[in-house]
Design an enzyme around this catalytic site. Structure first.
Site, mmCIF file in Angstrom:
data_model
loop_
_atom_site.group_PDB
_atom_site.id
_atom_site.type_symbol
_atom_site.label_atom_id
_atom_site.label_comp_id
_atom_site.label_asym_id
_atom_site.label_seq_id
_atom_site.Cartn_x
_atom_site.Cartn_y
_atom_site.Cartn_z
ATOM 1 N N LYS B 73 46.741 17.925 15.438
ATOM 2 C CA LYS B 73 45.864 19.069 15.263
ATOM 3 C C LYS B 73 45.014 18.406 13.873
ATOM 4 O O LYS B 73 45.809 18.073 13.036
ATOM 5 C CB LYS B 73 46.298 20.114 14.943
ATOM 6 C CG LYS B 73 45.398 21.575 14.848
ATOM 7 C CD LYS B 73 46.153 22.860 14.727
ATOM 8 C CE LYS B 73 45.304 24.093 14.299
ATOM 9 N NZ LYS B 73 46.072 25.305 14.203
ATOM 10 N N SER B 168 44.573 28.930 16.689
ATOM 11 C CA SER B 168 43.504 28.012 16.435
ATOM 12 C C SER B 168 43.960 26.722 16.841
ATOM 13 O O SER B 168 43.037 25.611 16.871
ATOM 14 C CB SER B 168 43.518 28.086 14.905
ATOM 15 O OG SER B 168 44.933 27.450 14.406
ATOM 16 N N SER B 192 49.159 30.449 16.389
ATOM 17 C CA SER B 192 47.964 29.526 16.538
ATOM 18 C C SER B 192 48.321 28.462 17.585
ATOM 19 O O SER B 192 47.618 27.630 18.101
ATOM 20 C CB SER B 192 47.700 28.965 15.340
ATOM 21 O OG SER B 192 46.505 29.757 14.714
#
EC number: 6.3.5.7
Lengths: 570, 523
Positions: B73, B168, B192
């Protein structure tokens, strides 16, 4: 109980002793006035007058001043509080900056064990209660030299609380009239230093140096138990000595390792405390005392003239010798304190609570640190007084000057001369020479230079010890010794013995020669002899002087006197 | 195909790390429209593959992850590779160091394929609010979903009706789901990692707080952030966790005790297990489909002999508002460093330092980030601190104690939904603002972060629309292995279908449906 300690001079020379009526009451007077008219004396024990102040008008109570201090001491540590960056004064800008110090995203603080130990040791030396659990907080404000936008500090639960600091001041004119005062230490907290901003007004830009960012600081909060600049400066000086003895901070004010902010207010005794101002940027003890005394007088004058005191931050302008309001940083700051989530609570142990099987690298044992505490200044002074029979004020001077105690102890070690003699020579002659030599240079630098770097001192402890030995076994006279000392000071690499030989300063060892010189002097000056016989006791001194001159200063005045008296009475 | 099996194939030389890497790179290119990656580190990956190949040839690989393509990420610092947090503020920022978790993966020989898309600074639950645009859910293009849509006679343009991934860590979830890598790092602050895992039909593990280092993870909420792991099966999650877990001297909040490497046992008997079903998680907003799968799962455990019991987490309903206060407060603090001075975006204005700060931060952050900074600073004001922050901390303690009480009562693992429903179309999702969405979507996942517990979302079945639905298991603090063991058993029982993307990437079915590989490794 602390040993009596001599306050050091606020204004003139650091070496001078000052006596100021540092009571709790202040009178009307000019703020720039007479608080700082120190005068330099020939002897290291110079005198200073009381604060000269106008008498209060009848019927009105005097003003009382209340002074508290916030002191930041940079921790003497190889690396920073939360990062592995090296700590070093005057390194090239931004050369000692880790990713954490520059607040790169994703970096986390890792607490430096050495800094924690320094805080605990300082706390113990100041009789603080050491909190077994303390916490770290973030204090937010935007400033260019604060990369993270917050400082990690200990706002809620600091590492040490409720201590005290004892210091001594003169209350009268006699050295014996020293009293010990105590200021309470509210708390000691660990926190990060900020970087440095250098404002280039010409090009209207600010340059940032992050070398200092993240260095460990001890913030010491001293309760408002002081009442004038002298007290504050003396307390700070004592603290400085303690930190240096502990090795927890170099506490050099000129290098910013010890920074003091003062909170000052005045009120009439019996009435509530007045509104306080904060005076910042005090980077020498002398300015600290000056700034506080100025600010006290300014507040008194302001109030007497019907004005009011604003709760503001002021800075001391050392050129003008006064405090001026600082540019207000957009009104009152709200620091939006918040717990630092990346640091677990700091837990400390004592021998009783130490978890069994704990990794000694991971835990700090307060009792162990207590055992490691070195001799504190007040104990050193007591020891000097007891061991060498010196006056308390002399013990104070020895400690107050950087390196002087070490110099003294080295001389003592190598000489057979009486400690009292050594004390006198070190404090009067040696210190006196240092002072005279370096009028233009700040004393601190000179002292550091001359004393800390051994060889650079024109007179080494061994040389002085040898000289005192010569004196002790009456090989030279006291005046000749002074002469040798002057020669040594010129630093031409000669030993005292060499100088004595070259200058033919050794005492006349032949009694017959002295007898003859005395006799011829008496014969050559019948008028003085007559004078003496007519009953003028001082005439003998003149004769002694004449004989000494004839011996080129190589005879002991007492011996001369003896011979003269014998010859005159025969 | 499990990582461990690919590892065996690599060892046996049936495939080389470079081949594997190139196939993943080609898939990344083919699925570029998913917008899963912000940066594709092709050169780095190929070079790493080359190194890995040499090691395999010499017969000493670094471990199970040697030669395995992974994605990270874009809020984990990667040395020499741009790390943006999907924000203008960090556009062009190239960290000089690797996050500890990234370094650990690289030390094991993993191939870093790239940095995955997210909501700006991980603030969101859709992966729709980053400057590089929204991430599209690979299931939007799956055979399973498309067939159902045809049946339901939707005639509108398919491409305009793509689904969100959740967030996210949507980029990481999509990257794993679309076979562009075998495992991906996400971050999990309020769900997330688990939320997009559920929406994308992959496993999403949020380890115990303190088990995995946060050093190098650009923080959202330090006291809740945990690096998350997204994989296609529970075993892979365990493999990656085994590599990542353990004390990091650079993160003082990691546990001191050493973590031993482990492999998950295959549970055959669940009769000694006690599964808790928190009654507060049965909310009106929960879709009936998710609810029925939830009870089906509970029944499954019960039918296999486990004790299934209803439990209460009474303070659950306060979690959203409590999280809001704590999260925004830490955000306000953490974002203070982005001032344009040391790194990142700086505005052109040089009127004054203050003006520069203001313009830099206005230009650098989106509305969501700025909104959270404002709220957070409000909560931290001296006059508000006691009423908001301190109160929220107390509530957090109560929420954490709820879990402690439940686990003390003999429950081993809690079983809950991960999300309210399956993934929704983007057009649907953006009808609500980020704050409302985050509050709704984190409802089942957030409390876990406040308590620091391990939790894992495991895909269970497809909805009537052909979209994945995941369920969440919550374990005792630092009992991550036990949690994963239960999850593995569950995974085996439910046999979640593999996503069918053949139409999408017709000619690259080889890697993952590679029969040759599968057959050889099973020998």
């Amino acid at each position: 109980m602390a040993a009596p300690m001599l306050r050091w001079c606020c204004s003139g020379r650091r070496f001078a002793f000052a006596r100021v009526g540092c009571g709790s009451c202040h009178r009307r007077g000019s703020p720039t006035g007479s608080t700082s008219n120190g005068k330099r004396g020939q002897s290291s024990v110079a005198q200073q007058p009381h604060i000269t102040a106008q008498k209060p008008r009848k019927g009105e109570p005097e003003w009382a001043a209340v002074v508290g201090l916030e002191i930041h001491a940079q921790i003497a540590s190889n690396s920073k509080l939360f990062s592995g960056s090296q700590v070093c004064f005057a390194a090239p800008p931004n050369s000692l900056v880790s990713f954490f110090d520059a607040s790169l995203p994703g970096t986390l603080p890792v607490l430096n064990r050495r800094c924690v130990e320094a805080a605990v040791m300082t706390g113990l030396a100041l009789d603080c209660h050491i909190n077994r659990k303390s916490l770290f907080d973030r204090k937010h404000y935007f400033y260019a030299d604060l990369p993270a936008g917050y400082q990690i500090t200990q706002q809620r639960l600091p590492i040490a609380v409720n201590g005290s600091l004892a210091y001594s001041v003169y209350v009268g004119r006699k050295p014996s009239q020293m009293v010990t005062r105590t200021v309470r230490v509210k708390q000691i907290q660990l926190e990060q230093d900020s970087g440095k901003s250098l404002h280039d007004d010409l090009r209207s830009q600010t340059l940032i140096d992050l070398n200092r960012a993240g260095i460990g600081l001890l913030e010491l909060v001293l309760e408002p138990d002081m009442s004038c600049g002298e007290e504050a400066a003396t307390a700070v000086r004592e603290l400085q000595l303690i930190l240096q003895a502990l090795g927890t901070s170099q506490a050099n004010m000129a290098e910013g390792q010890l920074r003091v902010d003062a909170n000052i207010s005045v009120h009439r005794p019996g009435e509530p405390l007045g509104i306080r101002t904060e005076v910042k940027n005090l980077n020498s003890a002398r300015f600290l005392a000056k700034a506080i005394d100025y600010e006290i007088q300014r507040q008194i004058n302001e109030l007497e003239n019907g004005g009011e005191i604003l709760n503001e931050t002021r800075s001391f302008d050392f050129k003008l010798g006064c405090t001026v309001p600082m540019r207000d940083k957009e009104g009152k700051q709200d620091y939006r304190f918040m717990p630092e989530p990346n640091l677990p609570p700091l837990l400390l142990y004592d021998s009783g609570s130490l978890p069994s099987g704990a990794d000694p690298q991971q835990v700090i044992n307060i009792d162990q640190l207590r055992e490691r505490l070195p001799e504190l200044p007040r104990v050193t002074r007591q020891r000097l007084v007891q061991q060498y029979g010196m006056l308390p004020e002399h013990s104070c001077v020895l400690l107050n000057e950087v390196g002087l105690l070490e110099f003294f102890q080295n001389v003592i070690k190598e000489t057979r001369a009486e400690p009292k003699k050594v004390t006198s020579w070190v404090l009067n002659t040696f210190l006196g020479f240092l002072k005279q030599q370096n009028l233009a240079v700040s004393e601190r630098e000179v002292m550091c230079f001359l004393l800390s770097f051994g060889g650079a001192s024109p007179v080494t402890p061994s040389a002085l010890a040898e000289l005192l030995d010569l004196l002790d076994r009456k090989a030279i006279s006291a005046p000749a010794a002074k002469q040798v000392f002057e020669e040594l000071w010129r630093n031409e690499g000669k030993t005292p013995a060499q100088i004595v030989a070259e200058k033919k300063l050794e005492l006349l060892q032949d009694p017959e020669a002295l007898e003859q010189l005395c006799r011829s002097t008496l014969e050559a000056h019948p008028d003085v002899v007559m004078d003496l016989k007519r009953g003028n006791p001082r005439a003998i001194n003149k004769l002694i002087g004449l004989v000494r001159k004839a011996t080129l200063g190589r005879a002991d005045p007492t011996a001369i006197k003896e011979v003269l008296e014998r010859q005159l009475s025969s | 195909m499990q990582v461990i099996m690919v590892s065996v194939a690599l060892k046996q030389g049936q495939i080389t790390p470079t081949e594997l890497c190139q196939r993943c790179l080609s898939l990344i290119k083919k699925t570029k429209f998913l917008n899963a990656y912000i940066t594709v580190s092709e050169e780095v990956a190929l070079k790493q593959a080359e190194e890995s190949e040499k090691r395999y040839k010499k017969g000493h690989s670094l471990g199970d992850l040697d030669g395995i393509p992974i994605a990270v990420k874009d809020n984990f610092s990667t040395s020499g590779i741009e790390t943006t947090c999907a924000s203008n503020m960090l556009k062009g920022y190239v960290p000089p160091y690797n996050a500890t978790v990234v370094q650990k993966l690289l030390d094991q020989g993993a191939l870093l394929m790239g940095k995955t898309n997210l909501d700006e600074f991980a603030m969101g639950s859709g992966s729709t609010d980053g400057i590089f645009g929204p991430v599209k859910n690979p299931w939007s293009y799956s055979k399973q979903y498309r067939e159902k849509r045809k049946q339901n006679s939707h005639s509108e343009n398919e491409d305009s009706n793509w689904l969100i991934t959740g967030g996210s860590s949507g980029g990481s979830a999509a990257a794993v789901s679309a076979f562009t890598c075998f495992a991906a790092l996400g971050s999990d602050t309020g769900g997330s990692t688990r939320n997009p895992a559920a929406h994308c039909g992959v496993v999403g593990l949020k380890p115990s707080y303190g088990l995995v280092s946060r050093h190098g993870l650009i923080p959202l909420v330090n006291s809740m952030d945990v690096p998350g792991i997204l994989t296609r099966c529970v075993d892979d999650a365990a493999t990656v966790l085994g590599v990542l877990a353990g004390h990091d001297p650079k993160d003082s909040t990691t546990i001191q005790d050493p973590v031993k490497p482990f492999t998950l046992p295959s549970l055959t008997d669940v009769s000694k297990l006690c599964i808790g079903i928190p009654k507060e998680y049965l909310t009106p907003e929960l879709s009936s489909e998710v609810q029925s799968l939830w009870s089906k799962a509970a029944n499954l455990f019960e039918s296999e002999g486990a004790k299934v019991t209803e439990v209460s987490l009474p303070h659950t309903s306060y979690s959203i508002v409590c999280y809001h206060v704590l999260c925004t407060s830490e955000v306000a603090s953490n974002m203070a460093r982005f001032d344009g001075l040391e790194y990142g975006h700086r505005c052109d204005s040089d009127v004054s330092t203050e003006a520069m700060y203001a313009a830099t931060r206005r230009e650098g952050f989106n509305d969501v980030v700025r909104g959270r900074i404002l709220s957070g600073n409000f909560f931290l004001l001296k006059e508000n601190y006691e009423n908001y922050f301190v109160k929220a901390q107390k509530v957090r303690r109560l929420i954490a104690n709820d879990f402690v009480n439940v686990f003390n009562s003999g429950v081993d693992v809690l079983l809950t939904p991960t999300t309210l429903s399956e993934a929704v179309p983007y057009t649907e999702f953006i009808k609500e603002d980020n704050r409302t969405r985050s509050a709704q979507d984190d409802i089942f996942t957030q409390a876990v972060n406040m308590a620091g517990l391990p939790a894992v979302s495991v895909p269970m079945a497809l909805s009537s629309q052909g979209l994945p639905i995941g369920l969440q298991f919550i374990g005792r603090a630092f009992c991550d292995q036990q949690l994963l063991t239960v999850a593995k058993w569950f995974e085996k029982q439910v046999q979640f279908p593999v996503i069918q993307l053949q139409e999408l990437m017709d000619d690259c079915s080889s890697v993952f449906e590679n029969e040759k590989l599968a057959s050889v490794s099973l020998k």
